[in-house]
Structures are given as C-alpha cells and as structure tokens.
Design a protein around this motif. Structure first.
Motif, PDB file in Angstrom:
ATOM      1  N   LEU A  91       0.857  -1.185   0.000  1.00  0.00           N
ATOM      2  CA  LEU A  91       0.000   0.000   0.000  1.00  0.00           C
ATOM      3  C   LEU A  91       0.891   1.232   0.000  1.00  0.00           C
ATOM      4  O   LEU A  91       1.697   1.419   0.920  1.00  0.00           O
ATOM      5  N   THR A  92       0.764   2.029  -1.055  1.00  0.00           N
ATOM      6  CA  THR A  92       1.632   3.193  -1.236  1.00  0.00           C
ATOM      7  C   THR A  92       0.828   4.480  -1.102  1.00  0.00           C
ATOM      8  O   THR A  92      -0.234   4.630  -1.720  1.00  0.00           O
ATOM      9  N   PHE A  93       1.345   5.408  -0.292  1.00  0.00           N
ATOM     10  CA  PHE A  93       0.706   6.709  -0.094  1.00  0.00           C
ATOM     11  C   PHE A  93       1.600   7.822  -0.624  1.00  0.00           C
ATOM     12  O   PHE A  93       2.825   7.764  -0.472  1.00  0.00           O
ATOM     13  N   THR A  94       0.967   8.829  -1.195  1.00  0.00           N
ATOM     14  CA  THR A  94       1.646  10.077  -1.526  1.00  0.00           C
ATOM     15  C   THR A  94       1.148  11.143  -0.559  1.00  0.00           C
ATOM     16  O   THR A  94      -0.058  11.379  -0.444  1.00  0.00           O
ATOM     17  N   ILE A  95       2.077  11.772   0.147  1.00  0.00           N
ATOM     18  CA  ILE A  95       1.720  12.770   1.150  1.00  0.00           C
ATOM     19  C   ILE A  95       1.434  14.106   0.470  1.00  0.00           C
ATOM     20  O   ILE A  95       2.133  14.512  -0.464  1.00  0.00           O
ATOM     21  N   ASN A 131      -4.564  -3.725  14.620  1.00  0.00           N
ATOM     22  CA  ASN A 131      -5.061  -3.490  13.266  1.00  0.00           C
ATOM     23  C   ASN A 131      -3.938  -3.327  12.250  1.00  0.00           C
ATOM     24  O   ASN A 131      -4.192  -3.310  11.047  1.00  0.00           O
ATOM     25  N   PHE A 132      -2.701  -3.215  12.737  1.00  0.00           N
ATOM     26  CA  PHE A 132      -1.574  -2.930  11.844  1.00  0.00           C
ATOM     27  C   PHE A 132      -0.473  -3.983  11.920  1.00  0.00           C
ATOM     28  O   PHE A 132       0.639  -3.756  11.452  1.00  0.00           O
ATOM     29  N   LEU A 133      -0.797  -5.143  12.463  1.00  0.00           N
ATOM     30  CA  LEU A 133       0.210  -6.189  12.634  1.00  0.00           C
ATOM     31  C   LEU A 133       0.637  -6.804  11.315  1.00  0.00           C
ATOM     32  O   LEU A 133       1.659  -7.509  11.258  1.00  0.00           O
ATOM     33  N   SER A 134      -0.102  -6.557  10.242  1.00  0.00           N
ATOM     34  CA  SER A 134       0.317  -7.073   8.926  1.00  0.00           C
ATOM     35  C   SER A 134       1.472  -6.271   8.343  1.00  0.00           C
ATOM     36  O   SER A 134       2.080  -6.688   7.346  1.00  0.00           O
ATOM     37  N   ILE A 135       1.800  -5.135   8.938  1.00  0.00           N
ATOM     38  CA  ILE A 135       2.886  -4.299   8.412  1.00  0.00           C
ATOM     39  C   ILE A 135       4.221  -4.963   8.726  1.00  0.00           C
ATOM     40  O   ILE A 135       4.614  -5.094   9.879  1.00  0.00           O
ATOM     41  N   GLU A 136       4.922  -5.389   7.671  1.00  0.00           N
ATOM     42  CA  GLU A 136       6.238  -6.012   7.855  1.00  0.00           C
ATOM     43  C   GLU A 136       7.349  -4.982   7.831  1.00  0.00           C
ATOM     44  O   GLU A 136       8.318  -5.077   8.572  1.00  0.00           O
ATOM     45  N   SER A 137       7.208  -4.006   6.954  1.00  0.00           N
ATOM     46  CA  SER A 137       8.217  -2.954   6.861  1.00  0.00           C
ATOM     47  C   SER A 137       7.601  -1.728   6.206  1.00  0.00           C
ATOM     48  O   SER A 137       6.541  -1.803   5.572  1.00  0.00           O
ATOM     49  N   ILE A 138       8.270  -0.587   6.403  1.00  0.00           N
ATOM     50  CA  ILE A 138       7.797   0.672   5.840  1.00  0.00           C
ATOM     51  C   ILE A 138       8.957   1.321   5.104  1.00  0.00           C
ATOM     52  O   ILE A 138      10.019   1.571   5.695  1.00  0.00           O
ATOM     53  N   ASP A 139       8.774   1.592   3.828  1.00  0.00           N
ATOM     54  CA  ASP A 139       9.803   2.250   3.024  1.00  0.00           C
ATOM     55  C   ASP A 139       9.444   3.716   2.821  1.00  0.00           C
ATOM     56  O   ASP A 139       8.267   4.062   2.663  1.00  0.00           O
ATOM     57  N   THR A 140      10.471   4.550   2.795  1.00  0.00           N
ATOM     58  CA  THR A 140      10.279   5.986   2.559  1.00  0.00           C
ATOM     59  C   THR A 140      11.248   6.427   1.466  1.00  0.00           C
ATOM     60  O   THR A 140      12.282   7.032   1.745  1.00  0.00           O
ATOM     61  N   PRO A 141      10.924   6.121   0.203  1.00  0.00           N
ATOM     62  CA  PRO A 141      11.849   6.442  -0.888  1.00  0.00           C
ATOM     63  C   PRO A 141      12.116   7.934  -1.057  1.00  0.00           C
ATOM     64  O   PRO A 141      13.164   8.330  -1.561  1.00  0.00           O
ATOM     65  N   ASP A 142      11.177   8.769  -0.627  1.00  0.00           N
ATOM     66  CA  ASP A 142      11.394  10.215  -0.620  1.00  0.00           C
ATOM     67  C   ASP A 142      10.479  10.819   0.433  1.00  0.00           C
ATOM     68  O   ASP A 142       9.672  10.115   1.052  1.00  0.00           O
ATOM     69  N   ASP A 143      10.564  12.111   0.640  1.00  0.00           N
ATOM     70  CA  ASP A 143       9.814  12.772   1.714  1.00  0.00           C
ATOM     71  C   ASP A 143       8.309  12.686   1.527  1.00  0.00           C
ATOM     72  O   ASP A 143       7.556  12.801   2.505  1.00  0.00           O
ATOM     73  N   ALA A 144       7.854  12.473   0.291  1.00  0.00           N
ATOM     74  CA  ALA A 144       6.420  12.501   0.019  1.00  0.00           C
ATOM     75  C   ALA A 144       5.828  11.113  -0.258  1.00  0.00           C
ATOM     76  O   ALA A 144       4.639  11.006  -0.553  1.00  0.00           O
TER      77      ALA A 144
END
Length: 505
Positions: A91-95, A131-144
């Motif tokens: 799941l990818t978000f753009t800030i 509710n968030f235990l499925s999160i294995e890792s979080i990547d932040t390729p850039d600030d947004a």
C-alpha cells in the motif's frame, strides 16, 4: 486525484419543560464558535485514547493519512493519494505536499514511518495496534512517499488507518517523548489551552492544508448537566453542542431558534461479559443471559426509543438481520432451561458503567438488572467516573460492563483487537475462540467483496452464539445548534470533524 484500484474502492465501503428561554442578541459576525459538551477528554495522546470524548477533541487537532467522510468513503487527509498493489500486499501513499504540523514543519514520510513504528511498539499500548500487525516494513523512498509492505493481503488496513488512533504525529515529538503533552498535529485546529473538565480553547490552524476556515476558533465549555447545555443554547450563550442524552435531544426541535442534527451511529451499546470468570466461563450461562434480555425493552426504557436492536455488525455493508442471530428475541423459558443445563442456580455479579458516557448507561444497567433477575442473576451496579471506568475497562477488571463501543465501516478493524489471539484488547474481551480467530483472518485477506460479506456474517453468527458479549442496540448521534450556525454535516462515526465547514452568522 486519488489512484484507486478495485481493492482500494472495496476498503472504502465499507425534564426540561421548565427551562426558561432567554432571548439574546447575537453579533452579525462571530469569530469563534461557542461550543459545549458534557464529557471532557481524558488525555491527549491520539494513539492511546479510547474514550469518545477524547477522540472527538483530538480529531480536530491531529490527522491520519486518510479519513472517512459522512458517507463512510475513504478520503484524503495527510495523504493526497494511495494505491494498493494487485495482490493487496503493498500500500503506497503520496503525502500532500502542503501538509504541515501546527508548528509549521512539513509532514514527511519520516513522520508517518515513526508514527506507525510507535503504534506497533507494544510499549506504547496503542489502542489500535493489532489493526496494523500485517505491516512487515515501511519504506520511505522520498519525503512525500510511504510504502507499507504487508505480510498478507490486507484490504481493511486502509479503513483502519482512517481513524485518529492512527494519527500522524511529528517524529521529533516521538523522539522527545512529548506526544500527549504537547498537542502538535496537522489538523484544522490548534489546542491553545485545556482546563480539564472546564474548557478547551482551539484556534484555527493557519498551516492546515485543508484550506481556510470560516471561524477563527472554538471555545468548548464542559457542562456536565445536559439540561444546562440546552438552557445555554436557548439563552444564546452557546452556538453548538454535542448532545448525548436522547431525552434532551428530543426537546431540541421544539425550540424555534434551535436545530437538531440526528444521525444513526456505527457505535453499539453492549453488555460485556467476562468469560474468564465463573460462571460466565460456562457457554450455557452466557447464552441464558442472552435469551433472558429484551433488547427492544431496553431501547424503549433507557434510550427513549431512540435506537435499533443490533447484532455485532453495525455497518450497512455487512450487517444481517438480528433476528437471524442466536436468541435475539427474549425467551425466558429457554434461558431458564439453559441455566438448569449449566447446573447454575443463579449467581451474583457486579456490572460497571460510566457516568455520562453514555448518559443512558445507568438506565441500561438498571433494566438489565431487572431482566436478568428473572433467571436468578443478581447484579450490583457500580457507577464510575469516566477516567476510572476507562482504566478499569482497559484492564479487563470487571464481571460485566455496560459499554458504548465504537464502530467501523469494516468488521476487521472493528473487532480484530478484541477477538483474535493477537488482538491488543483481547484482555478486555477475556475471550478467545479458534473459529472466530480463523474467520477474522480469512476476512482480512479476502479481496472479493461478496466473499468478505459471507465470511463476516459467519463471524457475526458465531460471536452471537458464543455470547461473550451481549449486543443490545445502535443509537443516534446528536448535535444541536443555533439557527445562526450553518455548514455542519454529521457522521455515522460520531466525529465532529464537520466543524471545519461551519460558519456563524
């Protein structure tokens, strides 16, 4: 424009007659909204709070990545867009590049990552951690950009993120350990001052990415007596108020200068049993109690008829007719037979309830006390101040509890924390069941909408049959306002976020 895959769309589914009216001249323009409610916040840490009174305040100060609109659709908040991968495991978000905290600092992917790492840290005791235990890792390729890598397909995680319990807070505040002491959020308002159980002063957040507000701020008065709130409205001393008592709410439309907002809620009234304590560890005893209660009579007596009988699932997309569930119509003969089969000739227990939230809790407890006495259950009612009740409830330290629990548009984030083995509030439910656990996990990973409904209706039927809790009703959310106030849209979630659109003439 949001980038939706089919899976993203799926996740988006989801008394007072003696009061004397006092005329008051109102100014043509009002810089602030004068507001009142009867229950104050119990704390300021958005990741830890469970009381409705706290969440209603914090939703005006903090923001999650996404939020729910009045139609229960997922809409942007800190994030401007999002997208699931085809397998629903990424799941990818753009800030939103305009998103800023109230101190002027930009909201970045580092803040989002730090916030979710804090949520997942057991030491935080976050209310929605499971509710968030499925999160294995979080990547932040850039600030947004923030990428959540998941261990399983997890369609409902998007709805789970649309809550203030998943608020994005500054990474610097997490590092400093000041979350909950300094309320620095990216929401529409800034908390200028808080006098517990007296008042809050909020000012418009000039850095809010959502745009300019029509009011400069909100001053909230805490008036524990809701008839006093109604009197203050009638006198023109209050512009807008949250009403919890249905008896008071029914009086509002009788006033020429007042308007009532009334909307059905996803939250549910429930008698929570503690199945770890005898004799409630006996299934037949729990079932007998379910058969003994008359849910409609409780609504009529305690809620002034302002409610509907409900099963565990309160969201329209998943709920089934409660008459299909185990013993949802009172059957005293069956209840007595079940008690006899259990070998229990009555018992005594204590039921806890909070003063003021909801205001009908004491009345509900009294009706339940009378109904359960018919099968030999002797209930002692203990009323507690809200903060004491919340602490006792979170510890699971009760025989029974009259509760008003929040609902969600999706069953998984609504009940996962109570009824899966990894749920962070399983010590509140004091109940584990392999079948419920399996159905929950199937519903989490399934991406077909029709199959998800089938899975969760099986979950609901099993939950009602096992009767660890006795679901009673849904009710209504009420706000009252002077007719000089316009723009507020109520929500089935009970949020007051609609105040961002309010203007006062």
């Amino acid at each position: 424009m949001n980038q939706f895959s089919p899976k993203t769309l799926l996740a988006g589914l989801a008394v007072a007659t003696a009061l004397t009216a006092v005329s008051a001249a109102l100014p043509a323009q009002a810089a602030e909204l004068r507001m009142a409610w009867s229950q104050d916040a119990t704390g300021l840490d958005p990741h830890k709070q469970t009381a409705f009174s706290s969440l209603r305040l914090l939703e005006l100060i903090y923001e999650p990545l996404v939020r729910l609109d009045a139609d229960l659709n997922v809409v942007p908040a800190v994030a401007s867009s999002w997208e699931f991968s085809e397998d629903a495991k990424t799941l990818t978000f753009t800030i939103d590049t305009n998103a800023k905290f109230s101190d002027g600092a930009a909201v970045t992917s580092a803040d989002v990552k730090a916030s979710f790492e804090r949520l997942l840290d057991e030491a935080t005791s976050a209310a929605a951690r499971s509710n968030f235990l499925s999160i294995e890792s979080i990547d932040t390729p850039d600030d947004a950009t923030v990428v959540f890598n998941l261990s399983t397909a997890d369609v409902p995680i998007l709805v789970a993120m649309a809550t203030i319990n998943a608020a994005v807070v500054p990474a610097a505040e997490i590092e400093a350990g000041t979350v909950g002491t300094e309320a620095i959020g990216s929401g529409p308002f800034v908390l200028e001052s808080w006098e517990p159980n007296a008042r809050e002063v909020l000012s418009a957040n000039e850095n809010w990415a959502g745009g300019d507000l029509a009011i400069d701020g909100i001053t909230i008065s805490v008036l524990p007596d809701e008839t006093a709130i109604l009197a203050s409205l009638r006198a023109g001393q209050t512009d807008f108020a949250l009403i919890n008592d249905p008896l008071v709410a029914t009086l509002v439309p009788m006033e020429a200068n007042l308007e009532l907002n009334r909307v059905g809620q996803l939250a549910y009234n429930v008698l929570q049993l503690n199945p770890s304590r005898p004799p409630m560890d006996n299934l037949k005893v729990r079932q007998a109690m379910s058969c003994a209660i008359d849910r409609q009579a409780i609504i009529d007596a305690a809620l002034a008829g302002e409610g509907k009988v409900t099963g565990p699932l309160t969201m329209p997309a998943f709920a089934q007719d409660p008459s299909n569930l185990f013993c949802y119509e009172q059957d005293l003969e069956r209840a007595k037979a079940l008690m006899a089969e259990a070998g229990v000739d009555g018992f005594s227990a204590k039921v806890i309830a909070a003063t003021g939230e909801p205001p009908v809790a004491a009345s509900e407890a009294q009706v339940l006390q009378s109904q359960l006495a018919e099968i030999g259950v002797d209930l002692e009612i203990e009323m507690m101040e809200l903060n004491v009740y919340v602490d006792t409830w979170l510890a699971g330290d009760f025989d029974m509890a009259v509760a008003l629990n929040g609902g969600r548009p999706d069953p998984y984030p609504m009940y996962n924390r109570y009824f899966t083995k990894e749920g962070n509030l399983v010590h509140v439910s004091n109940f584990q069941d392999d079948e419920l656990d399996s159905l929950m996990k199937q519903g989490q990973a399934e991406t077909d909408p029709a199959k998800r409904v089938e899975i969760f209706q099986a979950f609901e039927s099993r939950l009602a049959e096992q009767s660890p809790w006795l679901w009673l009703s849904t009710s209504y959310g009420y706000t009252a306002q002077l007719n000089t106030v316009s723009g507020f849209t109520p929500s089935p979630t009970g949020t007051l976020f609609g105040l961002v659109d309010v203007s006062v003439e």
